[in-house]
Design a protein around this motif. Structure first.
Motif, PDB file in Angstrom:
ATOM      1  N   PRO A  85      -6.801   5.141  -5.998  1.00 43.90           N
ATOM      2  CA  PRO A  85      -7.869   6.013  -5.503  1.00 43.90           C
ATOM      3  C   PRO A  85      -9.235   5.534  -5.993  1.00 43.90           C
ATOM      4  O   PRO A  85      -9.359   4.867  -7.010  1.00 43.90           O
ATOM      5  CB  PRO A  85      -7.519   7.374  -6.102  1.00 43.90           C
ATOM      6  N   ASP A 145     -12.440   6.982  -1.458  1.00 46.93           N
ATOM      7  CA  ASP A 145     -11.143   7.334  -0.898  1.00 46.93           C
ATOM      8  C   ASP A 145     -10.251   7.869  -2.022  1.00 46.93           C
ATOM      9  O   ASP A 145      -9.575   7.105  -2.706  1.00 46.93           O
ATOM     10  CB  ASP A 145     -10.497   6.129  -0.247  1.00 46.93           C
ATOM     11  N   MET A 194      -7.515   9.316  -1.906  1.00 44.55           N
ATOM     12  CA  MET A 194      -6.094   9.155  -1.587  1.00 44.55           C
ATOM     13  C   MET A 194      -5.269  10.376  -1.946  1.00 44.55           C
ATOM     14  O   MET A 194      -4.203  10.283  -2.546  1.00 44.55           O
ATOM     15  CB  MET A 194      -5.513   7.929  -2.287  1.00 44.55           C
TER      16      MET A 194
END
Length: 153
Positions: free
Chosen positions: A142, A146, A148
């Protein structure tokens, strides 16, 4: 060839020592499959439709091909399932496979495969969704851009 007894050779002239080594190797190496352990799997009850029964056992045959071995580099379990049969193991395909494979949990390493992801959980709780099989490293991490975030296992 001269002086060897016929009983020291297999049916195709292969020395018995080599045949025994191959058979022993098949017991410990992942490349040699043992066949579907039907006695450890639920038996289908669809007696009227032979096609569905064949499809059921074909599904187990496909599951049987997914078993892989961990190693000291990736620190994966001794045996695990990799549905992608690739250089990467992905959480989504593992979870989808586990929904069916759980019916054969005594024959296949389903829980060990899920534990593969849990065992690599970071201190902050993040579990990467994909790992490189060779190294055991996460494929993606991550970042601020982003994070994630995805559902838990």
């Amino acid at each position: 060839m001269v002086g060897r007894r016929k009983s020291e050779r297999g049916s195709r002239g292969i020395p018995l020592k080599i045949l025994v080594m191959i058979l022993i190797g098949c017991l410990i190496l992942p490349g040699c499959r043992r066949g579907i352990p039907r006695n450890h799997l639920p038996a289908p009850i669809l007696t009227e439709d032979a096609g569905l029964i064949d499809l059921y056992w074909k599904s187990w045959e496909l599951i049987d091909r997914l078993e892989e071995r961990g190693n000291r580099h990736n620190r994966f379990p001794a045996a695990y399932l990799n549905p992608d049969n690739a250089d990467v193991i992905d959480q989504w395909s593992v979870l989808s496979t586990a929904l069916f494979a759980m019916y054969g949990y005594t024959a296949y390493p389903v829980m060990e495969t899920l534990d593969l992801f849990y065992s690599k959980q970071r201190a902050d709780g993040f579990i990467p969704r994909s790992y490189i099989v060779q190294s055991g490293e996460p494929l993606h991490l991550p970042s601020q851009a982003d994070p994630m975030i995805h559902p838990p296992l």
